[in-house]
Design a protein around this motif. Structure first.
Motif, PDB file in Angstrom:
ATOM      1  N   GLU A 179      77.647  29.348  64.344  1.00 29.43           N
ATOM      2  CA  GLU A 179      76.143  29.523  64.051  1.00 29.43           C
ATOM      3  C   GLU A 179      75.424  28.332  63.785  1.00 29.43           C
ATOM      4  OE1 GLU A 179      76.416  34.135  62.148  1.00 29.43           O
ATOM      5  OE2 GLU A 179      76.765  32.522  60.960  1.00 29.43           O
ATOM      6  N   LYS A 180      76.087  27.461  63.062  1.00 24.46           N
ATOM      7  CA  LYS A 180      75.369  26.121  62.588  1.00 24.46           C
ATOM      8  C   LYS A 180      76.041  25.136  62.251  1.00 24.46           C
ATOM      9  CE  LYS A 180      75.852  27.557  57.649  1.00 24.46           C
ATOM     10  NZ  LYS A 180      75.205  27.973  56.473  1.00 24.46           N
ATOM     11  N   LYS A 181      75.546  23.780  62.379  1.00 18.81           N
ATOM     12  CA  LYS A 181      76.287  22.810  62.006  1.00 18.81           C
ATOM     13  C   LYS A 181      76.541  22.872  60.612  1.00 18.81           C
ATOM     14  CE  LYS A 181      74.945  18.610  63.385  1.00 18.81           C
ATOM     15  NZ  LYS A 181      73.983  17.604  63.328  1.00 18.81           N
ATOM     16  N   VAL A 182      78.023  22.286  59.912  1.00 17.60           N
ATOM     17  CA  VAL A 182      78.350  22.384  58.764  1.00 17.60           C
ATOM     18  C   VAL A 182      78.737  21.095  58.093  1.00 17.60           C
ATOM     19  CG1 VAL A 182      79.216  24.827  59.162  1.00 17.60           C
ATOM     20  CG2 VAL A 182      80.733  22.936  59.483  1.00 17.60           C
ATOM     21  N   GLY A 191      81.664  24.105  73.287  1.00 15.68           N
ATOM     22  CA  GLY A 191      82.597  23.710  71.946  1.00 15.68           C
ATOM     23  C   GLY A 191      82.050  24.357  70.989  1.00 15.68           C
ATOM     24  N   ILE A 192      82.605  23.907  69.792  1.00 16.54           N
ATOM     25  CA  ILE A 192      81.933  24.176  68.549  1.00 16.54           C
ATOM     26  C   ILE A 192      80.542  23.760  68.407  1.00 16.54           C
ATOM     27  CG2 ILE A 192      82.293  23.652  66.171  1.00 16.54           C
ATOM     28  CD1 ILE A 192      85.237  23.391  66.395  1.00 16.54           C
ATOM     29  N   TYR A 193      80.332  22.481  68.881  1.00 17.47           N
ATOM     30  CA  TYR A 193      78.885  22.083  68.712  1.00 17.47           C
ATOM     31  C   TYR A 193      78.519  21.706  70.262  1.00 17.47           C
ATOM     32  CZ  TYR A 193      79.152  21.137  63.751  1.00 17.47           C
ATOM     33  OH  TYR A 193      79.347  21.081  62.564  1.00 17.47           O
ATOM     34  N   ARG A 194      77.379  21.436  70.581  1.00 19.01           N
ATOM     35  CA  ARG A 194      76.961  21.296  71.957  1.00 19.01           C
ATOM     36  C   ARG A 194      75.747  20.305  71.999  1.00 19.01           C
ATOM     37  NH1 ARG A 194      72.023  24.624  73.553  1.00 19.01           N
ATOM     38  NH2 ARG A 194      71.662  25.592  71.415  1.00 19.01           N
ATOM     39  N   LYS A 195      75.367  19.770  72.943  1.00 14.99           N
ATOM     40  CA  LYS A 195      74.033  18.868  73.088  1.00 14.99           C
ATOM     41  C   LYS A 195      72.986  19.668  73.543  1.00 14.99           C
ATOM     42  CE  LYS A 195      76.317  14.693  72.488  1.00 14.99           C
ATOM     43  NZ  LYS A 195      76.287  13.856  73.471  1.00 14.99           N
ATOM     44  N   ASN A 196      71.885  19.472  72.913  1.00 15.71           N
ATOM     45  CA  ASN A 196      70.591  20.152  73.150  1.00 15.71           C
ATOM     46  C   ASN A 196      69.983  19.333  74.659  1.00 15.71           C
ATOM     47  OD1 ASN A 196      69.130  18.095  72.070  1.00 15.71           O
ATOM     48  ND2 ASN A 196      68.483  19.342  70.452  1.00 15.71           N
ATOM     49  N   ALA A 197      68.828  19.974  74.905  1.00 16.10           N
ATOM     50  CA  ALA A 197      68.148  19.585  76.068  1.00 16.10           C
ATOM     51  C   ALA A 197      67.911  18.032  76.022  1.00 16.10           C
ATOM     52  CB  ALA A 197      66.797  20.149  76.431  1.00 16.10           C
ATOM     53  N   ASN A 198      67.798  17.713  74.696  1.00 13.43           N
ATOM     54  CA  ASN A 198      67.299  16.343  74.342  1.00 13.43           C
ATOM     55  C   ASN A 198      68.652  15.313  73.974  1.00 13.43           C
ATOM     56  OD1 ASN A 198      64.430  16.215  74.797  1.00 13.43           O
ATOM     57  ND2 ASN A 198      64.284  17.525  72.728  1.00 13.43           N
ATOM     58  N   ASN A 199      69.806  15.991  74.168  1.00 14.08           N
ATOM     59  CA  ASN A 199      71.118  15.368  73.982  1.00 14.08           C
ATOM     60  C   ASN A 199      71.403  14.976  72.632  1.00 14.08           C
ATOM     61  OD1 ASN A 199      72.112  14.811  76.753  1.00 14.08           O
ATOM     62  ND2 ASN A 199      70.439  13.550  76.916  1.00 14.08           N
ATOM     63  N   LYS A 200      70.759  16.069  71.765  1.00 12.79           N
ATOM     64  CA  LYS A 200      71.067  15.764  70.204  1.00 12.79           C
ATOM     65  C   LYS A 200      72.147  16.930  69.855  1.00 12.79           C
ATOM     66  CE  LYS A 200      67.819  12.892  68.994  1.00 12.79           C
ATOM     67  NZ  LYS A 200      67.875  11.628  68.502  1.00 12.79           N
ATOM     68  N   ILE A 201      73.057  16.626  69.149  1.00  8.89           N
ATOM     69  CA  ILE A 201      74.237  17.495  68.501  1.00  8.89           C
ATOM     70  C   ILE A 201      73.662  18.475  67.867  1.00  8.89           C
ATOM     71  CG2 ILE A 201      76.391  17.790  67.548  1.00  8.89           C
ATOM     72  CD1 ILE A 201      77.138  14.772  68.003  1.00  8.89           C
ATOM     73  N   VAL A 202      73.988  19.870  68.491  1.00 15.75           N
ATOM     74  CA  VAL A 202      73.581  21.164  67.559  1.00 15.75           C
ATOM     75  C   VAL A 202      74.589  22.099  67.680  1.00 15.75           C
ATOM     76  CG1 VAL A 202      70.954  20.805  68.188  1.00 15.75           C
ATOM     77  CG2 VAL A 202      72.703  22.037  69.835  1.00 15.75           C
ATOM     78  N   PHE A 240      83.682  27.202  59.962  1.00 16.15           N
ATOM     79  CA  PHE A 240      82.967  27.449  60.943  1.00 16.15           C
ATOM     80  C   PHE A 240      82.690  29.215  60.982  1.00 16.15           C
ATOM     81  CE2 PHE A 240      84.674  23.461  62.636  1.00 16.15           C
ATOM     82  CZ  PHE A 240      83.571  22.624  62.491  1.00 16.15           C
ATOM     83  N   THR A 241      81.559  29.498  61.498  1.00 18.06           N
ATOM     84  CA  THR A 241      81.631  30.901  61.830  1.00 18.06           C
ATOM     85  C   THR A 241      80.883  31.322  63.215  1.00 18.06           C
ATOM     86  OG1 THR A 241      81.016  31.593  59.244  1.00 18.06           O
ATOM     87  CG2 THR A 241      80.249  33.370  61.235  1.00 18.06           C
ATOM     88  N   ILE A 242      81.558  31.794  64.037  1.00 15.74           N
ATOM     89  CA  ILE A 242      81.167  32.114  65.294  1.00 15.74           C
ATOM     90  C   ILE A 242      80.045  32.952  65.471  1.00 15.74           C
ATOM     91  CG2 ILE A 242      81.835  32.808  67.514  1.00 15.74           C
ATOM     92  CD1 ILE A 242      84.905  32.367  66.671  1.00 15.74           C
ATOM     93  N   ARG A 243      79.088  32.629  66.366  1.00 12.90           N
ATOM     94  CA  ARG A 243      77.934  33.489  66.457  1.00 12.90           C
ATOM     95  C   ARG A 243      78.305  35.068  66.799  1.00 12.90           C
ATOM     96  NH1 ARG A 243      73.175  30.414  68.074  1.00 12.90           N
ATOM     97  NH2 ARG A 243      73.803  28.289  68.313  1.00 12.90           N
ATOM     98  N   LYS A 244      77.558  36.024  66.340  1.00 15.20           N
ATOM     99  CA  LYS A 244      77.756  37.343  66.654  1.00 15.20           C
ATOM    100  C   LYS A 244      77.740  37.583  68.207  1.00 15.20           C
ATOM    101  CE  LYS A 244      76.301  39.161  62.206  1.00 15.20           C
ATOM    102  NZ  LYS A 244      75.274  40.131  61.530  1.00 15.20           N
ATOM    103  N   ASN A 245      76.760  36.840  68.795  1.00 21.02           N
ATOM    104  CA  ASN A 245      76.784  37.091  70.242  1.00 21.02           C
ATOM    105  C   ASN A 245      77.336  36.355  71.375  1.00 21.02           C
ATOM    106  OD1 ASN A 245      74.953  35.271  69.619  1.00 21.02           O
ATOM    107  ND2 ASN A 245      73.367  35.946  71.028  1.00 21.02           N
ATOM    108  N   ALA A 246      78.421  35.776  70.819  1.00 20.36           N
ATOM    109  CA  ALA A 246      79.159  34.486  71.539  1.00 20.36           C
ATOM    110  C   ALA A 246      80.226  35.311  72.315  1.00 20.36           C
ATOM    111  CB  ALA A 246      79.846  33.390  70.800  1.00 20.36           C
ATOM    112  N   ARG A 247      80.145  35.278  73.567  1.00 19.10           N
ATOM    113  CA  ARG A 247      81.178  36.320  74.289  1.00 19.10           C
ATOM    114  C   ARG A 247      81.920  35.338  75.663  1.00 19.10           C
ATOM    115  NH1 ARG A 247      80.667  41.906  73.554  1.00 19.10           N
ATOM    116  NH2 ARG A 247      78.910  42.197  72.096  1.00 19.10           N
TER     117      ARG A 247
END
Length: 545
Positions: free
Chosen positions: A88-91, A72-83, A102-109
């Motif tokens: 590209e970043k949380k806003v 999704g727009i955001y995700r959970k990292n390996a420690n279940n924190k929202i990132v 939001f700005t989508i990552r350049k390498n998101a495919r």
């Protein structure tokens, strides 16, 4: 909410990281041999997914698949924190905390190598809100500007508050500030616009009509078979940190089978419950995590017996949740005394737990139960009633139903309950059509606020399968939802008032607050669960030790 509607499983889910952890090393720092990288990981899932279309999925099996194949727009990292996820970043929101850009990552495919665009988010959100889609997965997007009018067909879909500014930048405009929106954004998945146009309503009905943007691509799922594969998505933007390339998924509804598969080394990760948790108490390969998922009994308010308030009181009072959790389920679950789970929502002023503040609103009292049943018999004009109790055909669901059947028929003379245990997909379908008298359901949370649980009983909510309606309750919940007008402390007060109203009328009977128990091979690391995880962990963080 994304696919958090649950039964014995479920998933979605305070104490923010009551985490059951196996392996503290992040997969990003773990090196593995080529042989290990090519080794197939075996896991189980409790049932078949109904769909992998994130805009219509409403149950945990589908959600478990989407967790692996989507991001999704955001995700959970390996420690279940929202990132940050696809973006590209949380806003931080602007315009009085109602607009997110939001700005989508350049390498998101996508899995086919094409770039994820702003239009893919617009496509997904419009599809979800469009009344012709008939999605029941609406809670999370209901905060978007003009959602109500769009979803009721009173306004064009293109008026929904989501805008593609350019190919990589999009904005979401809310109708009011939402303090827990970052949690919701983890379930705002894009949809491949070309796939939506090509497959229409069949999108997500099998692996061929599923286009992944997450760590894995689903292969070999025909829509009804009981095994398939997740294969590493080479186009995933973070693919270099996904260590396990291939995962075999096997549908396993029986705990004995799950344990046998694990002991034989056929699978390395499996969910277990009941006596199997108790039997594995000293097993170093078992991890148990308290979750924020509560399970309930719903009454069909369109049926005369289950709509009768005195009958609801009687059934509620014969159920001993402590006995159910400790002696029947035996899987680490705890007694639930409220629709809101314990240690989940905290008073914004004092930090006190919600359930502790409101007290035990679902007590056990056999004497009073019999008195209420006598009143119900008089009001109904009958001494004997026959009811069906709908549940999943899983061990936990059937044990719960058998317990309720036993105490009801023992103490409420004249009550006969027939247990109807069906496959998960059938269960969900019958819920939405109201084809039940009693039904067991569960809800796993998206965000740490009592509203996440109380919302489901509003008369207008799509998952209010009971069709129960109470004007006073709806009015209180309207205040809870009005974050623009009321402070956090005021909302807390209204939440408690709404909760007490709901529980006083026994509109639902809480049964147990689930724990998730997993057997995880000593050869596997990187998997963690928290109260929001349900029965799925993010496999992209797994690695062979």
């Amino acid at each position: 909410m994304q696919a958090k509607y649950t039964y014995s499983i479920i998933g979605v889910v305070s104490a923010l990281l009551l985490t059951g952890c196996l392996g503290a090393v992040s997969n990003s720092s773990k090196t593995t041999s080529t042989a290990d990288q090519n080794r197939t990981l075996g896991i189980t899932i409790p049932g078949e997914p109904m769909t992998t279309d994130s805009t219509t999925s409403i149950e945990t099996n589908g959600g478990a698949v989407i967790t692996q194949t989507g991001e999704g727009i955001y995700r959970k990292n390996a420690n279940n924190k929202i990132v940050a996820g696809v973006v590209e970043k949380k806003v931080k929101p602007t315009e009085n905390k109602t607009r997110y850009t939001f700005t989508i990552r350049k390498n998101a495919r996508w899995q086919n190598g094409t770039k994820i665009t702003s239009q893919d988010f617009v496509t997904a959100l419009r599809r979800q809100a469009n009344p012709t889609t008939k999605s029941q997965n609406l809670d999370a997007i209901s905060y978007i500007k003009n959602f109500d009018a769009v979803n009721k067909g009173k306004m064009a879909v293109n008026k929904l508050g989501v805008t593609a500014i350019n190919k990589r930048t999009f904005s979401i405009k809310l109708s009011k500030p939402v303090p827990y929106m970052n949690y919701e954004f983890t379930s705002f998945y894009p949809l491949n616009t070309e796939a939506v146009q090509k497959y229409g309503s069949k999108l997500g009905s099998n692996s061929a009509t599923t286009v992944a943007n997450g760590a894995y691509v689903i292969k070999g799922w025909k829509g009804s078979n009981d095994s398939w594969y997740y294969v590493k998505n080479k186009y995933y933007w973070n693919a270099k940190n996904v260590k396990i390339k291939r995962i075999k998924v096997t549908v396993t509804k029986d705990d004995n089978t799950a344990q046998n598969l694990f002991n034989a080394g056929t699978v390395q990760v499996t969910n277990i419950s009941g006596q199997y948790v108790k039997n594995n108490a000293n097993n170093s390969q078992m991890t148990v995590t308290k979750t924020g998922r509560n399970n309930y009994i719903y009454f069909n308010s369109k049926k005369s017996v289950t709509a009768n308030e005195n009958f609801r009181h009687a059934l509620s009072l014969v159920i001993n949740q402590k006995t159910l959790a400790k002696d029947v389920l035996q899987d680490g679950s705890q007694a639930a005394t409220n629709i809101v789970p314990k240690n989940y929502a905290s008073d914004p002023t004092t930090g006190e737990d919600f359930v502790k503040e409101v007290g035990n609103l679902s007590p056990t009292n056999i004497k009073q139960a019999k008195q209420y049943w006598q009143k119900a018999q008089k009001e109904l004009g009958k001494q004997n009633v026959n009811l069906n109790f709908l549940c999943d055909d899983t061990d936990t669901e059937k044990k719960l139903a058998e317990y309720v059947q036993g105490v009801a028929e023992k103490y409420l003379k004249g009550v006969t309950i027939k247990i109807v245990a069906v496959p998960h997909a059938t269960h969900v379908s019958r819920d939405f059509t109201g084809n039940f008298d009693l039904v067991t359901v569960g809800w796993g949370p998206d965000y740490p606020d009592a509203q996440n649980f109380l919302d489901g009983m509003q008369s207008s909510n799509s998952i209010n399968f009971t069709q129960w309606k109470d004007a006073k309750y709806d009015a209180l919940m309207a205040k809870v939802s009005n974050t623009a007008k009321y402070t956090a402390a005021q909302r807390w007060t209204y939440e408690k008032q709404a909760d007490r109203r709901l529980m006083k009328l026994d509109a639902v009977i809480p049964t147990y607050q689930a724990s998730s128990a997993f057997l995880v091979s000593k050869d596997v690391g990187g998997l963690q669960w928290d109260e929001f995880s349900g029965t799925s962990s993010q496999l992209q963080y797994a690695y062979w030790k």
